[in-house]
Design a protein around this motif. Structure first.
Motif, PDB file in Angstrom:
ATOM      1  N   SER A 123       9.362   1.376   1.264  1.00 22.27           N
ATOM      2  CA  SER A 123       9.107  -0.014   0.894  1.00 22.27           C
ATOM      3  C   SER A 123       9.720  -0.410  -0.442  1.00 22.27           C
ATOM      4  CB  SER A 123       7.591  -0.265   0.839  1.00 22.27           C
ATOM      5  OG  SER A 123       7.000   0.528  -0.174  1.00 22.27           O
ATOM      6  N   SER A 124      10.434   0.486  -1.081  1.00 20.56           N
ATOM      7  CA  SER A 124      11.056   0.161  -2.368  1.00 20.56           C
ATOM      8  C   SER A 124      12.559   0.398  -2.281  1.00 20.56           C
ATOM      9  CB  SER A 124      10.458   1.018  -3.488  1.00 20.56           C
ATOM     10  OG  SER A 124      10.763   2.385  -3.278  1.00 20.56           O
ATOM     11  N   LEU A 125      13.282  -0.083  -3.283  1.00 22.96           N
ATOM     12  CA  LEU A 125      14.707   0.190  -3.414  1.00 22.96           C
ATOM     13  C   LEU A 125      14.913   1.160  -4.569  1.00 22.96           C
ATOM     14  CD1 LEU A 125      16.353  -3.341  -2.974  1.00 22.96           C
ATOM     15  CD2 LEU A 125      16.426  -1.417  -1.383  1.00 22.96           C
ATOM     16  N   PRO A 126      15.766   2.155  -4.406  1.00 19.62           N
ATOM     17  CA  PRO A 126      15.973   3.130  -5.488  1.00 19.62           C
ATOM     18  C   PRO A 126      16.409   2.447  -6.778  1.00 19.62           C
ATOM     19  CG  PRO A 126      17.006   3.885  -3.461  1.00 19.62           C
ATOM     20  CD  PRO A 126      16.563   2.474  -3.215  1.00 19.62           C
ATOM     21  N   ASN A 127      15.760   2.848  -7.869  1.00 21.31           N
ATOM     22  CA  ASN A 127      16.110   2.393  -9.218  1.00 21.31           C
ATOM     23  C   ASN A 127      15.802   0.924  -9.481  1.00 21.31           C
ATOM     24  OD1 ASN A 127      18.702   4.498  -8.435  1.00 21.31           O
ATOM     25  ND2 ASN A 127      17.404   4.988 -10.192  1.00 21.31           N
ATOM     26  N   ILE A 128      15.051   0.293  -8.584  1.00 17.58           N
ATOM     27  CA  ILE A 128      14.592  -1.090  -8.807  1.00 17.58           C
ATOM     28  C   ILE A 128      13.078  -1.020  -8.943  1.00 17.58           C
ATOM     29  CG2 ILE A 128      14.546  -3.444  -7.942  1.00 17.58           C
ATOM     30  CD1 ILE A 128      17.343  -2.456  -8.522  1.00 17.58           C
ATOM     31  N   ALA A 129      12.590  -1.066 -10.185  1.00 13.08           N
ATOM     32  CA  ALA A 129      11.157  -0.855 -10.405  1.00 13.08           C
ATOM     33  C   ALA A 129      10.652  -1.698 -11.578  1.00 13.08           C
ATOM     34  CB  ALA A 129      10.894   0.632 -10.674  1.00 13.08           C
ATOM     35  N   PRO A 130       9.385  -2.153 -11.439  1.00 11.17           N
ATOM     36  CA  PRO A 130       8.533  -2.028 -10.261  1.00 11.17           C
ATOM     37  C   PRO A 130       8.803  -3.156  -9.270  1.00 11.17           C
ATOM     38  CG  PRO A 130       7.282  -3.027 -12.044  1.00 11.17           C
ATOM     39  CD  PRO A 130       8.649  -2.741 -12.587  1.00 11.17           C
ATOM     40  N   SER A 131       8.947  -2.810  -8.021  1.00 10.41           N
ATOM     41  CA  SER A 131       9.111  -3.784  -6.935  1.00 10.41           C
ATOM     42  C   SER A 131       8.691  -3.084  -5.657  1.00 10.41           C
ATOM     43  CB  SER A 131      10.561  -4.267  -6.849  1.00 10.41           C
ATOM     44  OG  SER A 131      10.696  -5.248  -5.854  1.00 10.41           O
ATOM     45  N   ASN A 132       7.416  -3.260  -5.295  1.00  7.36           N
ATOM     46  CA  ASN A 132       6.873  -2.479  -4.191  1.00  7.36           C
ATOM     47  C   ASN A 132       5.591  -3.137  -3.687  1.00  7.36           C
ATOM     48  OD1 ASN A 132       6.532  -0.361  -2.377  1.00  7.36           O
ATOM     49  ND2 ASN A 132       7.004   1.211  -3.902  1.00  7.36           N
ATOM     50  N   ALA A 133       5.053  -2.586  -2.621  1.00 10.06           N
ATOM     51  CA  ALA A 133       3.752  -3.008  -2.115  1.00 10.06           C
ATOM     52  C   ALA A 133       2.694  -2.100  -2.724  1.00 10.06           C
ATOM     53  CB  ALA A 133       3.721  -2.915  -0.602  1.00 10.06           C
ATOM     54  N   TYR A 134       1.667  -2.697  -3.311  1.00  7.86           N
ATOM     55  CA  TYR A 134       0.641  -1.936  -4.017  1.00  7.86           C
ATOM     56  C   TYR A 134      -0.729  -2.204  -3.396  1.00  7.86           C
ATOM     57  CZ  TYR A 134       4.438  -1.538  -7.365  1.00  7.86           C
ATOM     58  OH  TYR A 134       5.665  -1.288  -7.949  1.00  7.86           O
ATOM     59  N   PRO A 135      -1.591  -1.175  -3.351  1.00  7.52           N
ATOM     60  CA  PRO A 135      -2.889  -1.322  -2.685  1.00  7.52           C
ATOM     61  C   PRO A 135      -3.857  -2.167  -3.506  1.00  7.52           C
ATOM     62  CG  PRO A 135      -2.748   0.810  -3.767  1.00  7.52           C
ATOM     63  CD  PRO A 135      -1.393   0.178  -3.914  1.00  7.52           C
TER      64      PRO A 135
END
Length: 428
Positions: free
Chosen positions: A238-250
């Motif tokens: 659900s994330s792209l490598p080296n692109i952070a933070p950008s994700n689904a979080y609980p």
């Protein structure tokens, strides 16, 4: 003819209302191109085989009254004319219809139109200004041109399938037929470009939209990274490598929220929302590169925090701090969302058999000449008599002969006249 003219006047309300399109494709890629053109007012005449028509009329999981719920979307705003293109007379009538058109859209395997005497050279000899949109799996040229090429194959060979899914599992597919739709979208863009060029030169041309190339066009720097640096982009969940933070979080209530705070200033605001402002200056997270190198650790840190809050509380906190965030929507969420409602992102159209249908509205939005959904999909052959009479001068006696010979099928005019569905929701 008067009734047909009235129908044309009611549907001629978009910026493309002076454009006539003959759509000869089926299933998704070609018809999606036609849908986009119809949404902005083009007169789209869909030619279908008399014996069943476009297979999309049967596609979809749910079928109330035995009818597809996909076809009313992809064929909205169009007219249906049935012609048996396997017979010379059907090919002749198609050729004559195309002679009145600005654009013809087809997505058959390369060589099929030529076999019917409907290749571009033959059509352009009769209609030099014709724009022909040809959507196929691999394009009209090259060693793979004559291969069968569905959207899933184009997605795989165009690079999408390889990067979709979890890294420890086989490649996953996207939940929509995105390859077909992208090829149709590029076909639509190509048609509009070609029409613009025709306004200066008077000459039409071929728009060659290959599914695998439409997907390839979306792959950002995937090829360049490998060619210049030897890096092969792989599946990363659900994330792209080296692109952070950008994700689904609980969240505490068992749902997930998407947080995209990978820009430096936005990350600083996220840290403030978390009550940990010092993280923005921590060398492990202070820059885009550093956050990418410590992506797993940073994602876990944010997940530990987000999991302590209910999604409504978390969403409000992030919004108040200017952090991009959003819930992961399914169809019920879209229908209940006040922003979707305020912008009429979903419209409701009356169908003569299925009743009121909710579907996505026209995109993009134009401030002065917006598109509109004028009606749902036509019944098979519902417009045959009106269109062939209006454009080709075919009278009732000749129409009866065409029906008797199986050239034209579908319902007789007295049984099912061309219909216009009342628009329940307003256009975009």
């Amino acid at each position: 003819m008067k009734e047909h003219d009235q129908m044309l006047n009611k549907t001629a309300q978009g910026p493309l209302s002076d454009i006539r399109v003959i759509e000869m494709g089926q299933l998704i890629a070609g018809p999606f191109c036609g849908q986009l053109l119809a949404d902005f007012g083009a007169e789209v005449i869909k030619i279908e085989q008399p014996d069943g028509g476009d297979p999309m009329r049967e596609w979809g999981r749910e079928k109330p009254h035995g009818r597809s719920l996909w076809f009313p979307v992809i064929a909205r705003g169009k007219k249906s004319v049935t012609l048996d293109l396997r017979q010379p007379k059907g090919q002749e009538l198609a050729r004559r219809l195309i002679g009145t058109a600005d654009v013809v859209v087809e997505n058959f395997r390369p060589g099929t139109m030529e076999r019917w005497g409907l290749g571009y050279d033959a059509l352009a000899a009769l209609n030099p200004g014709l724009v022909m949109v040809r959507v196929s799996g691999f394009g009209q040229t090259g060693p793979y041109a004559r291969r069968a090429g569905y959207g899933a194959i184009g997605e795989a060979m165009g690079g999408l399938r390889y990067v979709c899914g979890e890294p420890d599992r086989p490649p996953s597919r996207v939940g929509f037929s995105i390859g077909d739709s992208l090829a149709g979208t590029f076909g639509c863009i190509g048609a509009l470009i070609a029409l613009h060029a025709r306004a200066r030169t008077g000459c039409g041309q071929v728009v060659d939209s290959a599914i695998y190339e439409a997907v390839l066009a979306m792959t950002e720097n995937l090829v360049t990274e490998y060619a210049a640096a030897g890096y092969v982009r792989r599946r990363s969940g659900s994330s792209l490598p080296n692109i952070a933070p950008s994700n689904a979080y609980p969240t505490r209530d068992g749902t997930e929220i998407l947080i995209a705070a990978n820009q430096d200033t936005v990350f600083r605001r996220l840290c403030q929302a978390m009550g940990r402002a010092a993280l923005a200056d921590d060398p492990r997270y202070a820059t885009h590169t550093a956050r990418g190198e410590n992506q797993v650790e940073l994602d876990q840190l944010i997940a530990d925090w987000s999991g302590t809050m209910a999604i409504a509380e978390l969403e409000t906190l992030l919004e108040s701090n200017g952090v991009p965030a959003g819930r992961i929507y399914s169809a019920p969420d879209m229908l209940a969302d006040p922003h979707f409602a305020a912008r009429e992102a979903i419209t409701r159209i009356a169908d003569p058999i299925l009743g009121e249908l909710a579907m996505q509205n026209v995109a993009p939005r134009l401030s002065r000449t917006p598109g509109h959904v004028t009606r749902t999909a036509p019944l098979l052959g519902a417009d045959s008599a009106a269109v062939l009479s209006h454009l080709l001068g075919i009278d009732a006696a000749e129409m009866a002969e065409l029906r008797a010979g199986g050239i034209v099928g579908g319902p007789a005019p007295a049984a099912v006249p061309p219909f216009e569905a009342e628009t329940v929701g307003t256009g975009a």
